[in-house]
Write a protein that holds these residues in place. Structure first.
Motif, mmCIF file in Angstrom:
data_model
loop_
_atom_site.group_PDB
_atom_site.id
_atom_site.type_symbol
_atom_site.label_atom_id
_atom_site.label_comp_id
_atom_site.label_asym_id
_atom_site.label_seq_id
_atom_site.Cartn_x
_atom_site.Cartn_y
_atom_site.Cartn_z
ATOM 1 N N UNK A 20 0.832 -1.201 0.000
ATOM 2 C CA UNK A 20 0.000 0.000 0.000
ATOM 3 C C UNK A 20 0.868 1.253 0.000
ATOM 4 N N UNK A 21 1.949 1.217 0.755
ATOM 5 C CA UNK A 21 2.862 2.356 0.801
ATOM 6 C C UNK A 21 3.458 2.632 -0.575
ATOM 7 N N UNK A 22 3.859 1.584 -1.283
ATOM 8 C CA UNK A 22 4.422 1.755 -2.622
ATOM 9 C C UNK A 22 3.386 2.361 -3.556
ATOM 10 N N UNK A 23 2.158 1.877 -3.481
ATOM 11 C CA UNK A 23 1.093 2.422 -4.335
ATOM 12 C C UNK A 23 0.863 3.896 -4.027
ATOM 13 N N UNK A 24 0.884 4.241 -2.750
ATOM 14 C CA UNK A 24 0.681 5.645 -2.376
ATOM 15 C C UNK A 24 1.866 6.510 -2.802
ATOM 16 N N UNK A 25 3.067 5.977 -2.693
ATOM 17 C CA UNK A 25 4.227 6.738 -3.137
ATOM 18 C C UNK A 25 4.195 6.967 -4.649
ATOM 19 N N UNK A 26 3.678 5.990 -5.383
ATOM 20 C CA UNK A 26 3.513 6.174 -6.831
ATOM 21 C C UNK A 26 2.517 7.291 -7.125
ATOM 22 N N UNK A 27 1.428 7.341 -6.355
ATOM 23 C CA UNK A 27 0.450 8.426 -6.533
ATOM 24 C C UNK A 27 1.075 9.770 -6.181
ATOM 25 N N UNK A 28 1.896 9.820 -5.138
ATOM 26 C CA UNK A 28 2.576 11.058 -4.763
ATOM 27 C C UNK A 28 3.439 11.534 -5.922
ATOM 28 N N UNK A 29 4.168 10.622 -6.537
ATOM 29 C CA UNK A 29 5.016 10.975 -7.680
ATOM 30 C C UNK A 29 4.177 11.521 -8.825
ATOM 31 N N UNK A 30 3.036 10.879 -9.092
ATOM 32 C CA UNK A 30 2.140 11.353 -10.157
ATOM 33 C C UNK A 30 1.631 12.767 -9.870
ATOM 34 N N UNK A 31 1.206 12.990 -8.640
ATOM 35 C CA UNK A 31 0.651 14.301 -8.275
ATOM 36 C C UNK A 31 1.727 15.385 -8.364
ATOM 37 N N UNK A 32 2.924 15.073 -7.875
ATOM 38 C CA UNK A 32 4.014 16.055 -7.952
ATOM 39 C C UNK A 32 4.301 16.399 -9.415
ATOM 40 N N UNK A 33 4.288 15.393 -10.279
ATOM 41 C CA UNK A 33 4.498 15.637 -11.710
ATOM 42 C C UNK A 33 3.410 16.519 -12.300
ATOM 43 N N UNK A 34 2.172 16.283 -11.914
ATOM 44 C CA UNK A 34 1.062 17.099 -12.411
ATOM 45 C C UNK A 34 1.177 18.536 -11.910
ATOM 46 N N UNK A 35 1.552 18.695 -10.652
ATOM 47 C CA UNK A 35 1.719 20.045 -10.102
ATOM 48 C C UNK A 35 2.860 20.763 -10.825
ATOM 49 N N UNK A 36 3.939 20.049 -11.087
ATOM 50 C CA UNK A 36 5.053 20.649 -11.824
ATOM 51 C C UNK A 36 4.623 21.107 -13.216
ATOM 52 N N UNK A 37 3.850 20.260 -13.907
ATOM 53 C CA UNK A 37 3.349 20.646 -15.243
ATOM 54 C C UNK A 37 2.409 21.837 -15.141
ATOM 55 N N UNK A 38 1.608 21.868 -14.096
ATOM 56 C CA UNK A 38 0.686 22.987 -13.874
ATOM 57 C C UNK A 38 1.463 24.283 -13.689
ATOM 58 N N UNK A 39 2.563 24.213 -12.947
ATOM 59 C CA UNK A 39 3.355 25.411 -12.682
ATOM 60 C C UNK A 39 4.062 25.936 -13.933
ATOM 61 N N UNK A 40 4.164 25.099 -14.958
ATOM 62 C CA UNK A 40 4.788 25.536 -16.205
ATOM 63 C C UNK A 40 3.810 26.262 -17.134
ATOM 64 N N UNK A 41 2.515 26.212 -16.806
ATOM 65 C CA UNK A 41 1.525 26.867 -17.655
ATOM 66 C C UNK A 41 1.742 28.376 -17.643
#
Length: 119
Positions: A20-41
């Motif tokens: 479960x921790x690994x799955x959640x860490x994968x989601x954290x990575x996804x969200x951070x990537x989305x936030x980074x892309x958002x900040x580039x707009x």
């Protein structure tokens, strides 16, 4: 899709907690990537991806996942204090060693037999 930490997570096995921790860490990575892309707009849209409300929700989800990972870490540490965690770890190590040393056919046959005995 939000992965929820089950109410009885402290009763979960160490192996299940780590999965479960690994799955959640994968989601954290996804969200951070989305936030980074958002900040580039160059311009924030009024609605949808990149909007202020979207960014707030993404940051909230990120904070929740980080909090849940910390709870899992604490639960895993609690399991290590208890002697019953040893069979879980030995069983996991045994399965991993068996997977490496046995052929796929033999390993899968043994695994299927073990699953049937659990029913």
């Amino acid at each position: 899709m939000y992965l929820k930490l089950p109410r009885n997570y402290s009763a979960m096995s160490t192996v299940d907690l780590l999965r479960l921790k690994i799955a959640m860490q994968n989601r954290i990575t996804d969200i951070v990537g989305q936030i980074d892309r958002c900040n580039l707009l160059p311009v924030r849209p009024a609605h949808g991806f990149g909007s202020r409300s979207w960014l707030m929700k993404a940051k909230l989800a990120l904070a929740k996942y980080k909090r849940d990972v910390e709870r899992i870490n604490c639960a895993v540490l609690d399991h290590k204090d208890k002697p019953d965690h040893i069979p879980d770890m030995v069983a996991l190590s045994f399965v991993e060693a068996s997977r490496r040393r046995l052929t796929d056919v033999v390993f899968n046959a043994i695994m299927q037999e073990a699953k049937e005995e659990q029913l």
